[in-house]
Write a protein that holds these residues in place. Structure first.
Motif, PDB file in Angstrom:
ATOM      1  N   PHE A   1       0.818  -1.216   0.000  1.00  0.00           N
ATOM      2  CA  PHE A   1       0.000   0.000   0.000  1.00  0.00           C
ATOM      3  C   PHE A   1       0.851   1.265   0.000  1.00  0.00           C
ATOM      4  O   PHE A   1       0.348   2.347  -0.286  1.00  0.00           O
ATOM      5  N   MET A   2       2.136   1.132   0.333  1.00  0.00           N
ATOM      6  CA  MET A   2       3.042   2.270   0.264  1.00  0.00           C
ATOM      7  C   MET A   2       3.467   2.445  -1.195  1.00  0.00           C
ATOM      8  O   MET A   2       3.886   1.491  -1.839  1.00  0.00           O
ATOM      9  N   SER A   3       3.363   3.641  -1.722  1.00  0.00           N
ATOM     10  CA  SER A   3       3.590   3.876  -3.157  1.00  0.00           C
ATOM     11  C   SER A   3       5.077   3.963  -3.464  1.00  0.00           C
ATOM     12  O   SER A   3       5.719   4.975  -3.187  1.00  0.00           O
ATOM     13  N   CYS A   4       5.609   2.903  -4.053  1.00  0.00           N
ATOM     14  CA  CYS A   4       7.033   2.863  -4.380  1.00  0.00           C
ATOM     15  C   CYS A   4       7.296   3.619  -5.687  1.00  0.00           C
ATOM     16  O   CYS A   4       6.375   3.989  -6.411  1.00  0.00           O
ATOM     17  N   GLY A   5       8.568   3.807  -6.005  1.00  0.00           N
ATOM     18  CA  GLY A   5       8.949   4.551  -7.195  1.00  0.00           C
ATOM     19  C   GLY A   5       8.461   3.932  -8.490  1.00  0.00           C
ATOM     20  O   GLY A   5       8.214   4.637  -9.475  1.00  0.00           O
ATOM     21  N   ALA A   6       8.318   2.602  -8.512  1.00  0.00           N
ATOM     22  CA  ALA A   6       7.864   1.925  -9.730  1.00  0.00           C
ATOM     23  C   ALA A   6       6.412   2.268 -10.063  1.00  0.00           C
ATOM     24  O   ALA A   6       5.996   2.186 -11.218  1.00  0.00           O
ATOM     25  N   LYS A   7       5.634   2.655  -9.055  1.00  0.00           N
ATOM     26  CA  LYS A   7       4.231   2.993  -9.283  1.00  0.00           C
ATOM     27  C   LYS A   7       4.047   4.445  -9.735  1.00  0.00           C
ATOM     28  O   LYS A   7       3.003   4.808 -10.267  1.00  0.00           O
ATOM     29  N   LEU A   8       5.078   5.258  -9.516  1.00  0.00           N
ATOM     30  CA  LEU A   8       4.968   6.690  -9.815  1.00  0.00           C
ATOM     31  C   LEU A   8       4.624   6.977 -11.281  1.00  0.00           C
ATOM     32  O   LEU A   8       3.755   7.818 -11.554  1.00  0.00           O
ATOM     33  N   PRO A   9       5.277   6.325 -12.274  1.00  0.00           N
ATOM     34  CA  PRO A   9       4.905   6.601 -13.677  1.00  0.00           C
ATOM     35  C   PRO A   9       3.433   6.300 -13.975  1.00  0.00           C
ATOM     36  O   PRO A   9       2.805   7.012 -14.766  1.00  0.00           O
ATOM     37  N   ILE A  10       2.882   5.260 -13.343  1.00  0.00           N
ATOM     38  CA  ILE A  10       1.474   4.917 -13.553  1.00  0.00           C
ATOM     39  C   ILE A  10       0.584   6.007 -12.958  1.00  0.00           C
ATOM     40  O   ILE A  10      -0.394   6.436 -13.571  1.00  0.00           O
ATOM     41  N   TYR A  11       0.920   6.465 -11.760  1.00  0.00           N
ATOM     42  CA  TYR A  11       0.147   7.527 -11.124  1.00  0.00           C
ATOM     43  C   TYR A  11       0.175   8.799 -11.963  1.00  0.00           C
ATOM     44  O   TYR A  11      -0.846   9.482 -12.139  1.00  0.00           O
ATOM     45  N   VAL A  12       1.368   9.141 -12.450  1.00  0.00           N
ATOM     46  CA  VAL A  12       1.519  10.355 -13.257  1.00  0.00           C
ATOM     47  C   VAL A  12       0.686  10.250 -14.530  1.00  0.00           C
ATOM     48  O   VAL A  12       0.031  11.217 -14.944  1.00  0.00           O
ATOM     49  N   LEU A  13       0.703   9.075 -15.157  1.00  0.00           N
ATOM     50  CA  LEU A  13      -0.057   8.859 -16.390  1.00  0.00           C
ATOM     51  C   LEU A  13      -1.548   9.104 -16.169  1.00  0.00           C
ATOM     52  O   LEU A  13      -2.184   9.882 -16.898  1.00  0.00           O
ATOM     53  N   PHE A  14      -2.116   8.475 -15.137  1.00  0.00           N
ATOM     54  CA  PHE A  14      -3.551   8.598 -14.898  1.00  0.00           C
ATOM     55  C   PHE A  14      -3.927   9.976 -14.347  1.00  0.00           C
ATOM     56  O   PHE A  14      -4.977  10.515 -14.689  1.00  0.00           O
ATOM     57  N   ALA A  15      -3.068  10.531 -13.492  1.00  0.00           N
ATOM     58  CA  ALA A  15      -3.352  11.868 -12.951  1.00  0.00           C
ATOM     59  C   ALA A  15      -3.358  12.898 -14.070  1.00  0.00           C
ATOM     60  O   ALA A  15      -4.207  13.798 -14.111  1.00  0.00           O
TER      61      ALA A  15
END
Length: 267
Positions: free
Chosen positions: A130-144
């Motif tokens: 549940f802690m947002s690691c660096g690998a998830k950041l590109p996905i978050y940026v894409l959807f945001a």
């Protein structure tokens, strides 16, 4: 410690990445057989490189943890945070892997070894995701960026990080009252004197943990890389185009079979 794990760790990671790429190109030139060359370069060397790439993070993280523990400060931090974490069924020492999980989950999972109680260790392991690691950041940026205006995208990213951490704490409480029932282990810890750690002790702790990472994580990552290489390269097709090969491969077939799940969002 959290910041240095990734800011300092990125420096040797770049050199390791470049070294692995150079080695792959050098080996590729000396092998004429296409299948064997692809297996060694894209499968084995890439797999070993993926393991070595995180080694600097592991070493820096455990230098920090070893300093906290051997100086006697870890006990004090765990004591200060235990009251807050205890409300969610967590141990005070859980803060190290949970904070590390915001950078990368691999060293975070390794850091749970500081927890001696099996239940505390398992609950912490379960909620690191549940802690947002660096690998998830590109996905978050894409959807945001796709669903929100630029003025709000940054705030959305912040909310994702915070909500993930809060949801992790809630899940920890649910796990404690359902799966891991029983009496909480009382927080009993002797406060050691502050000491100056010896280089020999630090070396012993860090080298042992680094070897454990290479031995355990390396085995699974290497095997997974070779499996993905095989699935994306077979069965062979007559068309030499890489796109057609990937589309007709086992991996491509798996992707096509799950396409209906992503059709509603246009992917």
């Amino acid at each position: 410690i959290f910041q240095s794990t990734f800011s300092l760790g990125s420096i040797p990671m770049d050199y390791i990445d470049a070294g692995v790429s150079w080695l792959g190109e050098a080996v590729a030139q000396s092998i004429s057989h296409d299948g064997l060359r692809s297996l060694i370069v894209d499968g084995i060397i890439s797999g070993v490189g993926a393991v070595l790439l995180f080694l600097p993070n592991i070493i820096i993280l455990y230098i920090g943890i070893a300093l906290l523990e051997t100086t006697g400060y870890m006990s004090r931090v765990a004591f200060l945070l235990d009251g807050f974490f205890h409300k969610f069924g967590l141990h005070g020492k859980s803060f190290i892997p949970l904070v590390t999980g915001f950078g990368c989950s691999v060293p975070a999972y390794m850091a749970t070894r500081t927890l001696k109680n099996k239940k505390d260790r398992l609950i912490t392991l379960f909620i690191i995701g549940f802690m947002s690691c660096g690998a998830k950041l590109p996905i978050y940026v894409l959807f945001a960026g796709a669903f929100f205006v630029p003025e709000e995208a940054g705030n959305v990213l912040f909310y994702i990080y915070i909500s993930g951490a809060l949801l992790g704490l809630v899940m920890a409480k649910i796990l404690r009252v359902t799966v891991f029932k029983g009496e909480d282990e009382p927080f009993v810890m002797e406060m050691p004197k502050y000491r100056v750690p010896t280089l020999k002790l630090l070396y012993t702790i860090v080298s042992m943990e680094a070897w454990m990472y290479l031995k355990k994580a390396g085995t699974f990552i290497l095997a997974a890389t070779i499996l993905i290489w095989f699935a994306s390269n077979y069965p062979k097709v007559d068309d030499p185009s890489p796109k057609v090969q990937l589309e007709q491969s086992y991996l491509g077939q798996i992707g096509k079979s799950s396409q209906f799940l992503f059709d509603p969002i246009g992917l």
